[in-house]
Scaffold this active site. Structure first.
Site, PDB file in Angstrom:
ATOM      1  CB  CYS A 191      49.615  38.755  70.438  1.00 15.92           C
ATOM      2  SG  CYS A 191      48.573  40.207  70.520  1.00 15.92           S
TER       3      CYS A 191
HETATM    4  C1  BEZ Z   1      50.492  42.843  67.789  1.00 13.20           C
HETATM    5  O1  BEZ Z   1      50.335  41.945  68.604  1.00 13.20           O
HETATM    6  O2  BEZ Z   1      51.562  43.016  67.226  1.00 13.20           O
HETATM    7  C2  BEZ Z   1      49.359  43.766  67.447  1.00 13.20           C
HETATM    8  C3  BEZ Z   1      48.054  43.365  67.591  1.00 13.20           C
HETATM    9  C4  BEZ Z   1      47.023  44.202  67.249  1.00 13.20           C
HETATM   10  C5  BEZ Z   1      47.293  45.461  66.774  1.00 13.20           C
HETATM   11  C6  BEZ Z   1      48.612  45.870  66.660  1.00 13.20           C
HETATM   12  C7  BEZ Z   1      49.651  45.025  67.006  1.00 13.20           C
END
Ligand code: BEZ
Length: 211
Positions: A45
């Site tokens: 994210c």
């Molecule tokens: C991420 O943004 O890396 C992420 C967010 C939630 C679950 C898994 C990965």
């Protein structure tokens, strides 16, 4: 309820990093892109938010407002902003919705319980100036989005909203397009006086008309 192409994008009022926003009012006459993130302070994210910030000028050029969402509260987003700037080299320059009660996430069916019952998937909704949903794409949490693809489909949506054409596989802005099958050859002569190439009666190709 799923939000589908052609539906009016559900309206909402929500807290964001840029204050309270009423979605439809905020969109005004612009196109809009609403995209969800599973959670604050997560790696993929963080990269996506930075990439959307870097591409903001491209969306501005296309009269398109962008707005993100994460189910954490705005106070958490405000701390996360620093990390995004530090690690991605771009400061958040668009609003990020805080949605701790998942009001917006539920409205847009962004939580897919068989994937995860608390985190949103990575949804992308492109909304036209008529407030109707023109496109939706869903990615799992483990796969970051491709901003070039979001811009590519936006270009196609804006072109096909103005001209009776469709865009072929892997099309990019500036490449040849296809005359919509709903347009007869007779009508096409009026709409596209520069002519076209007929590969099959249903496959008529011409240069992009607004270039
Ligand atoms: C991420 O943004 O890396 C992420 C967010 C939630 C679950 C898994 C990965």
């Amino acid at each position: 309820m799923a939000v589908r192409i052609g539906d009016i994008a559900p309206d909402f009022t929500a807290d964001t990093t840029e204050g309270t926003i009423n979605f439809h009012e905020w969109l005004g006459d612009s196109w809009g892109i609403l995209f969800s993130h599973p959670k604050d302070f997560t790696p993929v994210c963080t990269t996506e938010l930075g990439a959307f910030a870097k591409a903001k000028a491209e969306f501005d050029k296309r009269n398109t407002k962008i707005i993100g969402l994460s189910v954490d509260p705005v106070e958490s987003h405000q701390s996360w902003k620093k990390d995004i700037e530090d690690t991605q080299g771009a400061a958040l320059n668009y609003p990020l919705i805080g949605d701790p009660d998942r009001k917006v996430a539920d409205l847009y069916d962004m939580i897919h319980p068989n994937a995860n019952d608390t985190l949103t998937v990575r949804s992308v909704f492109i909304i036209g100036p008529d407030k109707k949903v023109k496109l939706s794409i869903t990615y799992p949490a483990s796969t970051g989005r491709n901003i070039d693809e979001v811009i590519r489909v936006l270009d196609s949506l804006q072109l096909t909203a103005d001209y009776s054409v469709a865009t072929p596989v892997n099309w990019k802005d500036g490449e040849d397009v296809i005359i919509a099958t709903s347009v007869s050859d007779e009508d096409a002569k009026q709409k596209f006086p520069g002519g076209w190439k007929t590969l099959k009666p249903y496959l008529r190709v011409l240069p992009q008309p607004n270039k």
